[in-house]
Design a protein around this motif. Structure first.
Motif, PDB file in Angstrom:
ATOM      1  N   ALA A  91     -17.242 -42.720  46.055  1.00  0.00           N
ATOM      2  CA  ALA A  91     -18.200 -42.694  47.162  1.00  0.00           C
ATOM      3  C   ALA A  91     -18.626 -41.256  47.466  1.00  0.00           C
ATOM      4  N   ALA A  92     -17.677 -40.331  47.414  1.00  0.00           N
ATOM      5  CA  ALA A  92     -17.999 -38.931  47.673  1.00  0.00           C
ATOM      6  C   ALA A  92     -18.936 -38.381  46.599  1.00  0.00           C
ATOM      7  N   MET A  93     -18.721 -38.782  45.365  1.00  0.00           N
ATOM      8  CA  MET A  93     -19.603 -38.336  44.293  1.00  0.00           C
ATOM      9  C   MET A  93     -21.026 -38.842  44.529  1.00  0.00           C
ATOM     10  N   GLU A  94     -21.130 -40.111  44.923  1.00  0.00           N
ATOM     11  CA  GLU A  94     -22.455 -40.677  45.156  1.00  0.00           C
ATOM     12  C   GLU A  94     -23.128 -40.036  46.352  1.00  0.00           C
ATOM     13  N   GLU A  95     -22.348 -39.782  47.416  1.00  0.00           N
ATOM     14  CA  GLU A  95     -22.923 -39.218  48.645  1.00  0.00           C
ATOM     15  C   GLU A  95     -23.469 -37.809  48.395  1.00  0.00           C
TER      16      GLU A  95
END
Length: 528
Positions: A91-95
């Motif tokens: 999720a952090a990578m996508e955000e």
């Protein structure tokens, strides 16, 4: 969670050593891998016709500060460190728009080569890599998901794995990660060692050593011991740089003895042709001569029995005549700074005889460290680069040494430096005629050396022991007159020794009574 096989969709390549990188990248691209690169590597790959993204496309920042800052960014380290099986990491990578990096290919700024080339302080500092080690350590830590390549020889291994499995197996990723940490450790060791020398810190708080595997060995000193041969980044002519022309694979003992032989014969760089014959890391014969073949015959004469199965080191290229002499008995290894074609043809008939050729002699007067392991620790000391000349000698007896005696005394003391303590060396006319090594008593070493001279005389049909009329060298002081008197009884006429015993006056008096000339060096050469 450990991921069994990692598909490689994106690779980041940033290398100083660009050997093979274009072909490797081309093979990756053919497998559908997206290529990301930096600076000179990116230019090289584009020149090779490859489609390459700049690392700035991942970070959103250009390279800056003369390239000092280019990969130190979450866009790179997030792509290397993210755990792909953790939802919050994904999720952090996508955000934050962080792209996963599945394969990192990095070799570091050439710090070791820069130091070896004698570069100045500021140049050495500029060749300390920061971003490279940081990326390597990040990828290696996250080896469950990322493959990391730090050596060019692993390119083929990675391609074979991708071709066979469609990705990188966990087994290979672990091996690559272990190698990566070893590389950054060696790199930091080289930097810390250089830094300590640069600031004059002779006993730094921490000392590290490193080496690169040259070859695995069948066993160590004995068959039940495991062994391998590693080389440091220091380029010193000898067994570590030699080209093996022929013969069986070198053993642990071969390497150790050959190193001892070449270190000894390199003492005679710039002198007359010289030969050293070594057995169990001790010289059994050393000589100079008008030719390399004469030097060999004189060295062999000192102890022909021990020379059987020994190591022969030359300070001149191997000649046809010397090759004929050497091959008359069984010899394990010959090492020399070159060889002529006729000599190599003679050796070729001895398939098991190992011939090692170097580009020159070792620098016998060089500095550097020597490190020995003990239980739970290390002993570290500077190399014994000490040398004695005629100007350093103190004549302490009534009789002065003759010119020939003086030359032989200096020769014998130079050899004694390479004999295990307690060391006694008899020499005459630029050749050893008796060597006593590694005894607990200096008297015993003196007696053994004298006996060796008798044996040599019998082997060469001489009418008297070879020590008669010789000079004698002792690597350390005579604690009592007995060792000196044993040398006199053997026929020695002059003595060289460091001095410094509380019994020096008694030893000098004994030398005077025996009619010997004796000189003191003020320098000892213990070798344990």
């Amino acid at each position: 969670m450990q991921t069994a096989t990692t598909p490689v969709k994106r690779a980041l390549l940033s290398v100083s050593d660009k050997a093979g990188i274009a072909d490797f990248a081309r093979a990756l691209a053919a497998m559908g891998v997206e290529l990301v690169s930096t600076g000179g590597t990116a230019r090289l790959l584009r020149d090779a016709g490859l489609n390459v993204k700049d690392v700035s496309d991942l970070t959103g920042f250009p390279e800056m500060m003369d390239g000092r800052v280019k990969t130190l960014h979450p866009g790179v380290h997030g792509g290397l460190l993210a755990l792909r099986d953790k939802d919050d990491h994904v999720a952090a990578m996508e955000e934050h728009g962080i792209a996963a990096i599945d394969l990192l290919v990095v070799n570091l700024y050439p710090f070791e080569k820069t130091v070896a080339a004698g570069a100045d302080y500021d140049t050495c500092i500029e060749n300390i890599d920061i971003g490279g080690p940081a990326m390597i350590r990040a990828a290696a830590k996250n080896h469950a998901h990322v493959g990391v390549v730090t050596d060019t020889e692993d390119y083929a291994v990675v391609l074979a794995e991708l071709d066979q499995h469609g990705g990188l197996t966990l087994e290979l990723k672990k091996k690559l990660a272990a190698n990566a940490y070893a590389r950054t450790a060696a790199y930091d060791a080289a930097i810390s060692t250089w830094f300590a020398k640069a600031i004059g810190d002779e006993t730094p708080r921490r000392v590290t050593v490193s080496g690169t595997l040259r070859q695995s060995l069948r066993y160590g000193e004995n068959p039940h011991q495991q062994a391998a041969f590693y080389v440091s980044g220091e380029i010193i002519e000898g067994v570590s740089t030699a080209r093996q022309v022929q013969g069986k694979e070198l053993s642990y003992n071969n390497i150790n003895d050959t190193d001892a032989a070449y270190e000894l014969v390199s003492e005679f760089d710039g002198d007359a042709p010289a030969v050293a014959i070594i057995k169990h890391a001790n010289p059994c014969g050393v000589a100079t001569g008008t030719s390399i073949e004469e030097a060999y015959r004189l060295a062999l004469r000192c102890d022909p029995v021990s020379a059987f199965g020994g190591i022969v080191a030359l300070n001149r290229p191997l000649t046809e005549e010397a090759a004929r002499e050497i091959t008359k008995i069984f010899t394990e290894v010959v090492i020399a700074p070159g060889a002529d074609e006729a000599a190599m043809e003679i050796f070729a008939a001895k398939k098991n005889l190992r011939l090692l050729l170097t580009e020159g002699l070792a620098d016998a007067g060089r500095g550097g460290d020597m490190i020995k392991t003990i239980a739970g620790g290390l002993l570290r000391q500077s190399r014994d680069a000490g040398r004695i000349t005629a100007d350093d000698l103190e004549i302490v007896t009534r009789r002065q040494p003759s010119e020939q005696e003086l030359a032989d005394l200096l020769f014998a003391f130079r050899v004694a430096k390479h004999v295990k303590s307690n060391a006694i060396v008899y020499a005459r006319d630029g050749a050893t005629v008796g060597i006593g090594a590694g005894q607990m008593s200096r008297l015993d070493s003196s007696r053994i050396a004298a006996r060796k001279s008798q044996d040599a005389a019998e082997a060469s049909n001489a009418d008297r022991p070879l020590a008669v009329g010789s000079v004698v060298a002792s690597d350390a002081f005579f604690p009592f007159p007995d060792g000196l008197l044993a040398a006199a009884e053997a026929g020695a006429t002059a003595v060289i020794q460091p001095g410094g015993s509380i019994k020096d006056k008694d030893v000098i008096a004994a030398a005077d009574d025996a009619g010997l000339a004796m000189v003191l060096t003020g320098m000892r050469h213990f070798r344990h």
